[in-house]
Scaffold this motif. Structure first.
Motif, mmCIF file in Angstrom:
data_model
loop_
_atom_site.group_PDB
_atom_site.id
_atom_site.type_symbol
_atom_site.label_atom_id
_atom_site.label_comp_id
_atom_site.label_asym_id
_atom_site.label_seq_id
_atom_site.Cartn_x
_atom_site.Cartn_y
_atom_site.Cartn_z
ATOM 1 N N GLU A 113 -55.499 -95.215 7.806
ATOM 2 C CA GLU A 113 -56.421 -96.011 8.610
ATOM 3 C C GLU A 113 -55.755 -97.293 9.115
ATOM 4 N N GLN A 114 -54.885 -97.888 8.297
ATOM 5 C CA GLN A 114 -54.170 -99.099 8.718
ATOM 6 C C GLN A 114 -53.226 -98.804 9.884
ATOM 7 N N GLU A 115 -52.550 -97.639 9.829
ATOM 8 C CA GLU A 115 -51.661 -97.258 10.926
ATOM 9 C C GLU A 115 -52.456 -97.018 12.207
ATOM 10 N N GLU A 116 -53.604 -96.371 12.082
ATOM 11 C CA GLU A 116 -54.441 -96.122 13.254
ATOM 12 C C GLU A 116 -54.928 -97.429 13.865
ATOM 13 N N GLN A 117 -55.309 -98.383 13.022
ATOM 14 C CA GLN A 117 -55.770 -99.689 13.510
ATOM 15 C C GLN A 117 -54.629 -100.428 14.210
ATOM 16 N N LEU A 118 -53.424 -100.328 13.645
ATOM 17 C CA LEU A 118 -52.258 -100.982 14.254
ATOM 18 C C LEU A 118 -51.932 -100.367 15.606
ATOM 19 N N ILE A 119 -52.000 -99.045 15.699
ATOM 20 C CA ILE A 119 -51.767 -98.379 16.990
ATOM 21 C C ILE A 119 -52.792 -98.851 18.013
ATOM 22 N N PHE A 120 -54.051 -98.910 17.597
ATOM 23 C CA PHE A 120 -55.121 -99.341 18.500
ATOM 24 C C PHE A 120 -54.862 -100.760 19.012
ATOM 25 N N GLU A 121 -54.534 -101.670 18.101
ATOM 26 C CA GLU A 121 -54.297 -103.067 18.495
ATOM 27 C C GLU A 121 -53.069 -103.199 19.392
ATOM 28 N N MET A 122 -52.004 -102.478 19.058
ATOM 29 C CA MET A 122 -50.786 -102.572 19.863
ATOM 30 C C MET A 122 -50.981 -101.968 21.250
ATOM 31 N N ARG A 123 -51.752 -100.882 21.351
ATOM 32 C CA ARG A 123 -52.018 -100.289 22.669
ATOM 33 C C ARG A 123 -52.863 -101.225 23.526
ATOM 34 N N GLN A 124 -53.793 -101.941 22.899
ATOM 35 C CA GLN A 124 -54.600 -102.894 23.656
ATOM 36 C C GLN A 124 -53.740 -104.032 24.205
ATOM 37 N N LYS A 125 -52.680 -104.372 23.492
ATOM 38 C CA LYS A 125 -51.785 -105.445 23.941
ATOM 39 C C LYS A 125 -50.754 -104.951 24.944
ATOM 40 N N GLY A 126 -50.690 -103.632 25.173
ATOM 41 C CA GLY A 126 -49.779 -103.102 26.180
ATOM 42 C C GLY A 126 -48.482 -102.560 25.636
ATOM 43 N N THR A 127 -48.385 -102.336 24.358
ATOM 44 C CA THR A 127 -47.176 -101.803 23.749
ATOM 45 C C THR A 127 -47.066 -100.313 24.020
ATOM 46 N N GLY A 128 -45.858 -99.843 24.298
ATOM 47 C CA GLY A 128 -45.626 -98.439 24.597
ATOM 48 C C GLY A 128 -45.569 -97.576 23.353
ATOM 49 N N TYR A 129 -45.603 -96.254 23.588
ATOM 50 C CA TYR A 129 -45.595 -95.298 22.486
ATOM 51 C C TYR A 129 -44.338 -95.426 21.626
ATOM 52 N N LYS A 130 -43.180 -95.558 22.282
ATOM 53 C CA LYS A 130 -41.911 -95.591 21.568
ATOM 54 C C LYS A 130 -41.808 -96.824 20.676
ATOM 55 N N ALA A 131 -42.257 -97.981 21.186
ATOM 56 C CA ALA A 131 -42.202 -99.217 20.397
ATOM 57 C C ALA A 131 -43.139 -99.130 19.196
ATOM 58 N N ILE A 132 -44.316 -98.554 19.386
ATOM 59 C CA ILE A 132 -45.263 -98.394 18.284
ATOM 60 C C ILE A 132 -44.681 -97.440 17.240
ATOM 61 N N ALA A 133 -44.073 -96.345 17.709
ATOM 62 C CA ALA A 133 -43.479 -95.369 16.796
ATOM 63 C C ALA A 133 -42.359 -95.999 15.978
ATOM 64 N N THR A 134 -41.571 -96.865 16.577
ATOM 65 C CA THR A 134 -40.490 -97.542 15.865
ATOM 66 C C THR A 134 -41.040 -98.443 14.769
ATOM 67 N N VAL A 135 -42.104 -99.195 15.090
ATOM 68 C CA VAL A 135 -42.707 -100.096 14.106
ATOM 69 C C VAL A 135 -43.288 -99.311 12.932
ATOM 70 N N LEU A 136 -43.939 -98.188 13.221
ATOM 71 C CA LEU A 136 -44.603 -97.403 12.174
ATOM 72 C C LEU A 136 -43.669 -96.437 11.456
ATOM 73 N N GLY A 137 -42.523 -96.151 12.055
ATOM 74 C CA GLY A 137 -41.630 -95.162 11.465
ATOM 75 C C GLY A 137 -42.123 -93.741 11.693
ATOM 76 N N LYS A 138 -42.850 -93.531 12.763
ATOM 77 C CA LYS A 138 -43.378 -92.210 13.130
ATOM 78 C C LYS A 138 -42.655 -91.735 14.383
ATOM 79 N N SER A 139 -42.895 -90.495 14.768
ATOM 80 C CA SER A 139 -42.309 -90.004 16.014
ATOM 81 C C SER A 139 -43.156 -90.473 17.196
ATOM 82 N N ARG A 140 -42.508 -90.573 18.361
ATOM 83 C CA ARG A 140 -43.200 -90.996 19.576
ATOM 84 C C ARG A 140 -44.328 -90.022 19.901
#
Length: 148
Positions: free
Chosen positions: A3-30
């Motif tokens: 749930e924390q990862e999902e919330q972080l993805i949501f917040e980062m997408r609202q700020k305009g962060t791309g998929y690749k940058a979010i994946a790097t921060v979370l350690g997940k695949s793009r």
């Protein structure tokens, strides 16, 4: 995904962060991030994502306070908040937007302090203690909330 990862993805997408940058921060695949965004309506560029979320809030598909998805019931009034805690938090942040029509101001006949109440035009006392003191003269020896 947690749930924390999902919330972080949501917040980062609202700020305009791309998929690749979010994946790097979370350690997940793009692709994992992209698929989560697709399932939750967070696709497109940042401006479109922010507009979509605001539009979903207007249509009561997302919580007004935390932007979580809301499951609407088939009958009854449309929900605006996902929980009571979110509703109260939003009320605390936006006191000017509350539609409070039935607010009354009185003076307590016992302690002479001014108080306001919502929805009760016949209220006389500011508290239960003032009512008891006025009614029984401050003698509460025989009155207790628990029975012996």
């Amino acid at each position: 995904m947690t749930e924390q990862e999902e919330q972080l993805i949501f917040e980062m997408r609202q700020k305009g962060t791309g998929y690749k940058a979010i994946a790097t921060v979370l350690g997940k695949s793009r692709d994992a991030v992209r698929m989560y965004c697709r399932r939750n309506g967070l696709t497109g560029n940042a401006e479109v994502v922010a507009l979509n979320i605001e539009e979903q809030k207007k249509r009561h598909l997302r919580c007004q306070n935390c932007s979580k998805k809301i499951e609407q019931k088939e009958k009854g009034r449309m929900r605006k908040f996902c929980s009571h805690a979110c509703r109260h938090a939003w009320w605390d942040k936006h006191p000017e937007e509350r539609a409070r029509k039935a607010t009354y101001t009185f003076t307590c006949p016992n302690c002479q302090t001014a108080f306001t109440t919502y929805g009760n035009a016949k209220r006389k006392y500011c508290s239960h203690e003032c009512y008891i003191e006025s009614r029984f003269g401050g003698n509460t020896d025989g009155l207790s909330k628990t029975s012996d």
